[in-house]
Design a protein around this motif. Structure first.
Motif, PDB file in Angstrom:
ATOM      1  N   VAL A 148       0.827  -1.215   0.000  1.00  0.00           N
ATOM      2  CA  VAL A 148       0.000   0.000   0.000  1.00  0.00           C
ATOM      3  C   VAL A 148       0.856   1.258   0.000  1.00  0.00           C
ATOM      4  CG1 VAL A 148      -1.982  -1.109   1.092  1.00  0.00           C
ATOM      5  CG2 VAL A 148      -0.182  -0.121   2.522  1.00  0.00           C
ATOM      6  N   ARG A 149       2.105   1.105  -0.386  1.00  0.00           N
ATOM      7  CA  ARG A 149       3.017   2.242  -0.412  1.00  0.00           C
ATOM      8  C   ARG A 149       2.525   3.301  -1.388  1.00  0.00           C
ATOM      9  NH1 ARG A 149       8.140   3.067   1.062  1.00  0.00           N
ATOM     10  NH2 ARG A 149       8.421   0.873   1.670  1.00  0.00           N
ATOM     11  N   VAL A 150       2.585   4.579  -0.992  1.00  0.00           N
ATOM     12  CA  VAL A 150       2.109   5.664  -1.858  1.00  0.00           C
ATOM     13  C   VAL A 150       3.244   6.499  -2.425  1.00  0.00           C
ATOM     14  CG1 VAL A 150      -0.130   5.804  -0.697  1.00  0.00           C
ATOM     15  CG2 VAL A 150       1.773   7.226   0.122  1.00  0.00           C
ATOM     16  N   GLN A 151       4.458   6.314  -1.919  1.00  0.00           N
ATOM     17  CA  GLN A 151       5.627   7.004  -2.468  1.00  0.00           C
ATOM     18  C   GLN A 151       6.881   6.177  -2.181  1.00  0.00           C
ATOM     19  OE1 GLN A 151       7.007  10.618  -0.338  1.00  0.00           O
ATOM     20  NE2 GLN A 151       5.237  10.367   1.025  1.00  0.00           N
ATOM     21  N   PRO A 152       7.913   6.324  -2.982  1.00  0.00           N
ATOM     22  CA  PRO A 152       9.107   5.495  -2.827  1.00  0.00           C
ATOM     23  C   PRO A 152       9.933   5.889  -1.592  1.00  0.00           C
ATOM     24  CG  PRO A 152       9.471   7.162  -4.490  1.00  0.00           C
ATOM     25  CD  PRO A 152       8.011   7.244  -4.124  1.00  0.00           C
ATOM     26  N   ILE A 153      10.852   4.980  -1.221  1.00  0.00           N
ATOM     27  CA  ILE A 153      11.759   5.265  -0.110  1.00  0.00           C
ATOM     28  C   ILE A 153      12.741   6.352  -0.524  1.00  0.00           C
ATOM     29  CG2 ILE A 153      13.500   4.284   1.423  1.00  0.00           C
ATOM     30  CD1 ILE A 153      12.250   1.543   0.898  1.00  0.00           C
ATOM     31  N   LYS A 154      12.857   7.378   0.279  1.00  0.00           N
ATOM     32  CA  LYS A 154      13.799   8.454  -0.002  1.00  0.00           C
ATOM     33  C   LYS A 154      15.018   8.404   0.925  1.00  0.00           C
ATOM     34  CE  LYS A 154      10.315  11.765  -1.649  1.00  0.00           C
ATOM     35  NZ  LYS A 154       9.707  13.107  -1.418  1.00  0.00           N
ATOM     36  N   GLU A 155      14.784   7.984   2.162  1.00  0.00           N
ATOM     37  CA  GLU A 155      15.870   8.023   3.144  1.00  0.00           C
ATOM     38  C   GLU A 155      15.545   7.104   4.309  1.00  0.00           C
ATOM     39  OE1 GLU A 155      18.019  11.314   6.120  1.00  0.00           O
ATOM     40  OE2 GLU A 155      16.258  11.846   4.924  1.00  0.00           O
ATOM     41  N   LYS A 156      16.558   6.392   4.786  1.00  0.00           N
ATOM     42  CA  LYS A 156      16.406   5.602   6.009  1.00  0.00           C
ATOM     43  C   LYS A 156      16.878   6.461   7.174  1.00  0.00           C
ATOM     44  CE  LYS A 156      17.939   1.454   8.446  1.00  0.00           C
ATOM     45  NZ  LYS A 156      18.775   0.233   8.415  1.00  0.00           N
ATOM     46  N   ILE A 157      15.976   6.732   8.072  1.00  0.00           N
ATOM     47  CA  ILE A 157      16.310   7.576   9.214  1.00  0.00           C
ATOM     48  C   ILE A 157      17.105   6.768  10.240  1.00  0.00           C
ATOM     49  CG2 ILE A 157      15.403   8.920  11.145  1.00  0.00           C
ATOM     50  CD1 ILE A 157      14.966  10.291   8.523  1.00  0.00           C
ATOM     51  N   VAL A 158      18.305   7.223  10.533  1.00  0.00           N
ATOM     52  CA  VAL A 158      19.098   6.622  11.601  1.00  0.00           C
ATOM     53  C   VAL A 158      18.738   7.330  12.899  1.00  0.00           C
ATOM     54  CG1 VAL A 158      21.411   6.195  12.486  1.00  0.00           C
ATOM     55  CG2 VAL A 158      20.967   6.028  10.027  1.00  0.00           C
ATOM     56  N   TRP A 159      18.315   6.580  13.884  1.00  0.00           N
ATOM     57  CA  TRP A 159      17.911   7.186  15.149  1.00  0.00           C
ATOM     58  C   TRP A 159      19.131   7.689  15.905  1.00  0.00           C
ATOM     59  CZ3 TRP A 159      14.801   2.132  15.673  1.00  0.00           C
ATOM     60  CH2 TRP A 159      13.613   2.241  14.952  1.00  0.00           C
ATOM     61  N   THR A 160      19.087   8.956  16.279  1.00  0.00           N
ATOM     62  CA  THR A 160      20.190   9.598  16.987  1.00  0.00           C
ATOM     63  C   THR A 160      19.660  10.295  18.241  1.00  0.00           C
ATOM     64  OG1 THR A 160      19.962  11.732  15.843  1.00  0.00           O
ATOM     65  CG2 THR A 160      21.323  10.025  14.774  1.00  0.00           C
ATOM     66  N   LEU A 161      20.593  10.779  19.066  1.00  0.00           N
ATOM     67  CA  LEU A 161      20.187  11.500  20.268  1.00  0.00           C
ATOM     68  C   LEU A 161      19.391  12.749  19.933  1.00  0.00           C
ATOM     69  CD1 LEU A 161      23.397  11.290  22.512  1.00  0.00           C
ATOM     70  CD2 LEU A 161      21.218  10.144  22.896  1.00  0.00           C
ATOM     71  N   ASP A 162      19.669  13.335  18.778  1.00  0.00           N
ATOM     72  CA  ASP A 162      18.995  14.580  18.399  1.00  0.00           C
ATOM     73  C   ASP A 162      17.578  14.351  17.908  1.00  0.00           C
ATOM     74  OD1 ASP A 162      21.160  16.211  19.032  1.00  0.00           O
ATOM     75  OD2 ASP A 162      22.087  15.876  17.073  1.00  0.00           O
ATOM     76  N   ASN A 163      17.356  13.245  17.174  1.00  0.00           N
ATOM     77  CA  ASN A 163      16.036  13.100  16.561  1.00  0.00           C
ATOM     78  C   ASN A 163      15.090  12.154  17.293  1.00  0.00           C
ATOM     79  OD1 ASN A 163      16.636  10.410  15.733  1.00  0.00           O
ATOM     80  ND2 ASN A 163      17.521  11.129  13.821  1.00  0.00           N
ATOM     81  N   ILE A 164      15.613  11.269  18.129  1.00  0.00           N
ATOM     82  CA  ILE A 164      14.729  10.270  18.727  1.00  0.00           C
ATOM     83  C   ILE A 164      13.948  10.815  19.926  1.00  0.00           C
ATOM     84  CG2 ILE A 164      16.245   9.244  20.458  1.00  0.00           C
ATOM     85  CD1 ILE A 164      15.335   6.494  19.333  1.00  0.00           C
ATOM     86  N   ILE A 165      14.431  11.939  20.509  1.00  0.00           N
ATOM     87  CA  ILE A 165      13.723  12.498  21.658  1.00  0.00           C
ATOM     88  C   ILE A 165      12.643  13.497  21.232  1.00  0.00           C
ATOM     89  CG2 ILE A 165      15.709  12.197  23.187  1.00  0.00           C
ATOM     90  CD1 ILE A 165      16.277  15.167  22.890  1.00  0.00           C
ATOM     91  N   LEU A 166      12.574  13.817  19.945  1.00  0.00           N
ATOM     92  CA  LEU A 166      11.585  14.766  19.456  1.00  0.00           C
ATOM     93  C   LEU A 166      10.180  14.182  19.561  1.00  0.00           C
ATOM     94  CD1 LEU A 166      13.396  16.077  16.239  1.00  0.00           C
ATOM     95  CD2 LEU A 166      13.293  17.160  18.497  1.00  0.00           C
ATOM     96  N   ASP A 167       9.236  15.028  19.920  1.00  0.00           N
ATOM     97  CA  ASP A 167       7.842  14.586  20.051  1.00  0.00           C
ATOM     98  C   ASP A 167       7.108  14.796  18.728  1.00  0.00           C
ATOM     99  OD1 ASP A 167       5.474  13.686  21.026  1.00  0.00           O
ATOM    100  OD2 ASP A 167       4.989  15.488  22.169  1.00  0.00           O
ATOM    101  N   GLN A 168       7.670  14.268  17.665  1.00  0.00           N
ATOM    102  CA  GLN A 168       7.036  14.354  16.352  1.00  0.00           C
ATOM    103  C   GLN A 168       7.574  13.255  15.460  1.00  0.00           C
ATOM    104  OE1 GLN A 168       8.227  18.313  15.214  1.00  0.00           O
ATOM    105  NE2 GLN A 168      10.139  17.624  14.308  1.00  0.00           N
ATOM    106  N   LYS A 169       6.739  12.818  14.528  1.00  0.00           N
ATOM    107  CA  LYS A 169       7.139  11.757  13.638  1.00  0.00           C
ATOM    108  C   LYS A 169       8.185  12.261  12.657  1.00  0.00           C
ATOM    109  CE  LYS A 169       2.696   9.382  13.934  1.00  0.00           C
ATOM    110  NZ  LYS A 169       1.508   8.898  13.191  1.00  0.00           N
ATOM    111  N   HIS A 170       9.120  11.394  12.328  1.00  0.00           N
ATOM    112  CA  HIS A 170      10.202  11.792  11.432  1.00  0.00           C
ATOM    113  C   HIS A 170       9.739  11.794   9.986  1.00  0.00           C
ATOM    114  CE1 HIS A 170      12.843  10.063  14.824  1.00  0.00           C
ATOM    115  NE2 HIS A 170      12.756  11.365  14.962  1.00  0.00           N
ATOM    116  N   ARG A 171      10.384  12.648   9.208  1.00  0.00           N
ATOM    117  CA  ARG A 171      10.132  12.767   7.780  1.00  0.00           C
ATOM    118  C   ARG A 171      11.457  12.761   7.045  1.00  0.00           C
ATOM    119  NH1 ARG A 171       5.001  15.716   6.671  1.00  0.00           N
ATOM    120  NH2 ARG A 171       3.923  16.062   8.658  1.00  0.00           N
ATOM    121  N   ALA A 172      11.421  12.436   5.772  1.00  0.00           N
ATOM    122  CA  ALA A 172      12.618  12.511   4.947  1.00  0.00           C
ATOM    123  C   ALA A 172      12.950  13.975   4.683  1.00  0.00           C
ATOM    124  CB  ALA A 172      12.409  11.775   3.639  1.00  0.00           C
ATOM    125  N   TYR A 173      14.228  14.273   4.599  1.00  0.00           N
ATOM    126  CA  TYR A 173      14.634  15.678   4.389  1.00  0.00           C
ATOM    127  C   TYR A 173      15.093  15.885   2.963  1.00  0.00           C
ATOM    128  CZ  TYR A 173      14.568  15.717   9.452  1.00  0.00           C
ATOM    129  OH  TYR A 173      14.183  15.599  10.761  1.00  0.00           O
TER     130      TYR A 173
END
Length: 328
Positions: free
Chosen positions: A303-328
């Motif tokens: 059911v994918r609606v768009q291709p993979i753009k980036e694999k998010i590596v979880w880091t100290l900076d992004n994993i504590i954020l209270d929001q879902k990650h997006r490709a940059y």
């Protein structure tokens, strides 16, 4: 044996040992009249008092959760460590005072041979006890045991320094070195007390444990499942030997409740394998949204609606954020 019960038993033996070693050092002081040995004995008073404080705190930690303490009583360990650090600083200040008065009064030193043997024996015993304390403290993640172990080993180093100085005094008759060594040891004692208080306040204030978080992130990144699309709002709180971990886990929107629960269970098992059973895990599952496709690495998704753009590596900076990650 439960970690909390093991911690209590270890602290009990350490406390008994501290009383015996304190009595030995006091005997060595009366034999020699050495300020350096008195300095060692004064620090041992702290060991005794801190031992009883730590023993009481670990007794509190073993108590089960109740309606007044829904997260348990683990924070008592941090209070215990803070009290121990305060006592260590007080001992350091007292040592400085004794060193200054000794230089002014110039008291004679006697029977150094017997005194040296007694304090050397206490140093060896202290180091062995401190090593055992730190090993079990690391295993059970007990700040009270770690604080006691570090203090015991520091006591060993200071005792050996004192022994070395007294040996020099025996051969050189430079009696004033006794007070100088005591003053130098006091500075080390003050630094150790500050370090313990700093660590205890960090635990009381729920300060982020960077080393622990990095260890956790390495495990999650290296063992990531394809249904773990995203992980965010991660928080880790320590209550004594218990870790409370909560986070938001994004999974494919079409998973049923049981399948989503299986992913949460797999996450909990992975973390417990590394950190032990003293872990409480609270995971909120989120359903993926269309923008999640760009970071989703699930190859079998139909059911994918768009291709993979980036694999998010979880880091100290992004994993504590209270929001879902997006490709940059």
């Amino acid at each position: 044996m439960q970690p909390a019960q093991q911690n209590f038993r270890v602290q009990l033996w350490i406390t008994i040992l501290s009383v015996v070693l304190f009595a030995t050092k006091i005997a060595a002081y009366y034999l020699t009249n050495s300020l350096a040995i008195l300095t060692d004995a004064l620090e041992s008073i702290v060991n005794v008092l801190a031992g009883f404080i730590g023993l009481y705190s670990l007794y509190i930690v073993t108590k089960p959760k109740d309606k007044d303490h829904p997260y348990g009583h683990g924070k008592a360990e941090f209070v215990s460590a803070a009290a121990e650090g305060t006592l260590i600083i007080a001992a350091g200040c007292l040592i400085i005072y004794q060193a200054i008065t000794s230089l002014l009064q110039k008291k004679p030193i006697e029977s150094l041979d017997t005194g040296l043997i007694l304090v050397a024996i206490t140093a060896i015993i202290n180091y062995a006890a401190g090593y055992a304390c730190i090993s079990i403290g690391k295993k059970n993640k007990s700040l009270a045991l770690l604080s006691s172990g570090k203090h015991l080993q520091l006591d060993t180093y200071t005792t050996f320094a004192i022994v070395a100085a007294l040996v020099i005094i025996v051969f050189t008759h430079l009696v004033w070195l006794d007070a100088v060594v005591a003053f130098a040891v006091s500075l080390l004692v003050l630094h150790n007390g500050y370090s313990i208080i700093r660590a205890s306040l960090a635990g009381i204030m729920d300060e982020a444990d960077i080393e622990l978080l990095e260890q956790l992130l390495a495990i999650l990144n290296n063992n990531r499942r394809e249904n773990w699309i995203d992980l965010h709002n991660l928080r880790v709180i320590k209550y004594g030997s218990t870790l409370h971990v909560d986070c938001h886990l994004t999974v494919p929107w079409y998973l049923n409740v049981r399948e989503a629960h299986d992913e949460v269970e797999a996450l909990g098992k992975l973390i417990r394998n590394e950190f032990g059973d003293s872990l409480e895990l609270f995971v909120h599952t989120d359903a993926c949204l269309p923008f999640s496709c760009s970071i989703c690495t699930k190859k079998s998704c139909t059911v994918r609606v768009q291709p993979i753009k980036e694999k998010i590596v979880w880091t100290l900076d992004n994993i504590i954020l209270d929001q879902k990650h997006r490709a940059y």
